[in-house]
Design an enzyme around this catalytic site. Structure first.
Site, short mmCIF file in Angstrom:
data_model
loop_
_atom_site.label_atom_id
_atom_site.label_comp_id
_atom_site.label_asym_id
_atom_site.label_seq_id
_atom_site.Cartn_x
_atom_site.Cartn_y
_atom_site.Cartn_z
N LYS A 206 0.85 -1.19 0.00
CA LYS A 206 0.00 0.00 0.00
C LYS A 206 0.88 1.23 0.00
O LYS A 206 1.56 1.54 0.98
CB LYS A 206 -0.89 -0.02 1.24
N LYS A 259 -2.03 -1.68 -4.07
CA LYS A 259 -2.88 -0.49 -4.02
C LYS A 259 -2.02 0.76 -4.09
O LYS A 259 -1.04 0.83 -3.35
CB LYS A 259 -3.66 -0.57 -2.71
C1 PBG Z 1 -7.52 3.04 5.48
C2 PBG Z 1 -7.71 3.02 4.01
C3 PBG Z 1 -7.52 4.05 3.08
C4 PBG Z 1 -7.93 3.55 1.85
C5 PBG Z 1 -8.31 2.24 2.06
N1 PBG Z 1 -8.15 1.92 3.39
C6 PBG Z 1 -7.12 5.45 3.26
C7 PBG Z 1 -5.74 5.81 3.57
O1 PBG Z 1 -4.85 4.98 3.70
O2 PBG Z 1 -5.55 7.01 3.74
C8 PBG Z 1 -7.96 4.30 0.56
C9 PBG Z 1 -8.96 3.80 -0.42
C10 PBG Z 1 -9.27 4.74 -1.53
O3 PBG Z 1 -8.63 5.78 -1.74
O4 PBG Z 1 -10.22 4.42 -2.26
N2 PBG Z 1 -6.23 3.22 5.93
#
Ligand code: PBG
Length: 339
Positions: A206, A259
């Site tokens: 991520k 992601k």
């Molecule tokens: C929670 C989370 C996030 C997203 C998914 N889980 C936000 C972040 O990390 O700030 C982002 C998903 C999206 O942008 O559609 N941590």
């Protein structure tokens, strides 16, 4: 001047090189298509909030809504009609605190949503996002020690959250906090609490991406200070991302996620080559918002770019795609299948 039977430009091209032979008609193209999207591989993210009969459109994500739990049954119905069998749940609690205690409350917003959806559609695959950022007053994904997110103190809270989601009936828990060791700790906690059958979808790679902007509006989860770069991955790092994939699988993840999706197609392909485990990709809020905004201006064809981007993500190697287009794309794909 000599007259030849062949146009000069084709002289020397081997007969076998005529790629256009198999592109001549829709049937021929369909026959040799390498990547086919199916509604069952799509996951629809849903934002759940408190209240009754609430369906509130998210400003930066036209077509996406914050829903109260009592609106979920009709949403599940819409998804089923499009052939989409899976949802990913995010919660907006009534109140937030420093620890994010709303994340593991038995009557928390996601726990309620899971029960509601389970009752509405026993066959739905329910995935619950495991993170604290929507629940903490400071918006970080874990608890703070001074201004630092405390990795090990957060693990216990993530484990509690996952166990309470499993107890509510989630099929899969999806830790997204990017704390080291979160998959191992959650696996042990689930097993210890009698939830050995609950699967883990690890947000393994991520990136600290600017493409999450609209989500933070949707989930009211922007950090009140600093950023997430001390726990989410540097988008410049691909090898490190693969190391995270390896670690999460070693810790017991059943599936791993990459992601964002389109900015990380190389990593989807690399992860695909590396493991036989299912790979998920998340087409995140900013990917959705940018396509939708351009389509609203008439600059892009919404349906065509949505399906093309989803196809590219599948072509790169994703088995599962989390996308805000899921419900809509499911309906499009069903329509195309009957044509
Ligand atoms: C929670 C989370 C996030 C997203 C998914 N889980 C936000 C972040 O990390 O700030 C982002 C998903 C999206 O942008 O559609 N941590």
């Amino acid at each position: 001047m000599t007259v030849t039977s062949e146009p000069a430009t084709l002289r020397g091209i081997a007969a076998a090189a005529r790629g256009r032979r198999l592109r001549r008609s829709p049937a021929l193209r369909a026959l040799v298509r390498e990547t086919r999207l199916h509604p069952a591989m799509l996951v629809q993210p849903l934002f759940v909030r408190a209240g009754h009969e609430v369906r509130e459109e998210i400003g930066a994500m036209p077509g996406q809504f914050r829903l109260s739990a009592d609106r979920l049954a009709s949403e599940a119905d819409r998804l089923r009609r499009g052939g989409v069998r899976s949802v990913l749940l995010f919660g907006l609690p009534r109140t937030k605190d420093a620890e994010g205690s709303g994340a593991w409350a038995d009557d928390g917003i996601v726990q309620q949503a899971v029960r509601e959806l389970r009752a509405a559609d026993p066959e739905l695959a329910i995935i619950a996002d495991v993170c604290l950022c929507e629940y903490t007053s400071h918006g970080h994904c874990g608890v703070l020690r001074g201004e630092v997110v405390d990795n090990d103190a957060t693990l216990e809270l993530l484990a509690r959250t996952a166990v309470s989601q499993a107890a509510a009936g989630a099929d899969i828990v999806a830790p997204s906090a990017m704390m080291d060791g979160q998959v191992a700790v959650i696996r042990a906690a689930l097993d210890g609490a009698g939830h050995a059958e609950t699967a883990i979808l690890a947000y393994a790679a991520k990136h600290a991406s600017a493409f999450y902007g609209p989500f933070r509006e949707a989930a009211d989860s922007a950090p009140t200070f600093g950023d997430r770069k001390s726990y989410q991955l540097d988008p410049a790092n691909g090898r490190e991302a693969l190391r995270e994939v390896d670690r999460d699988l070693a810790e017991g993840a059943d599936m791993v996620m990459i992601k964002p999706a389109l900015p990380a197609l190389d990593l989807i392909a690399a992860a695909r080559a590396r493991t036989t485990a299912p790979i998920a990709a998340y087409q995140v809020s900013g990917e959705y918002a940018s396509l939708v905004a351009a389509a609203e201006r008439g600059w892009l064809d919404r349906r065509a770019v949505a399906l093309e981007s989803l196809t590219a993500i599948a072509r790169a190697g994703a088995d599962v795609i989390v996308t805000y287009f899921a419900a809509e794309a499911g309906a499009w794909l069903r329509e195309e299948a009957v044509r």
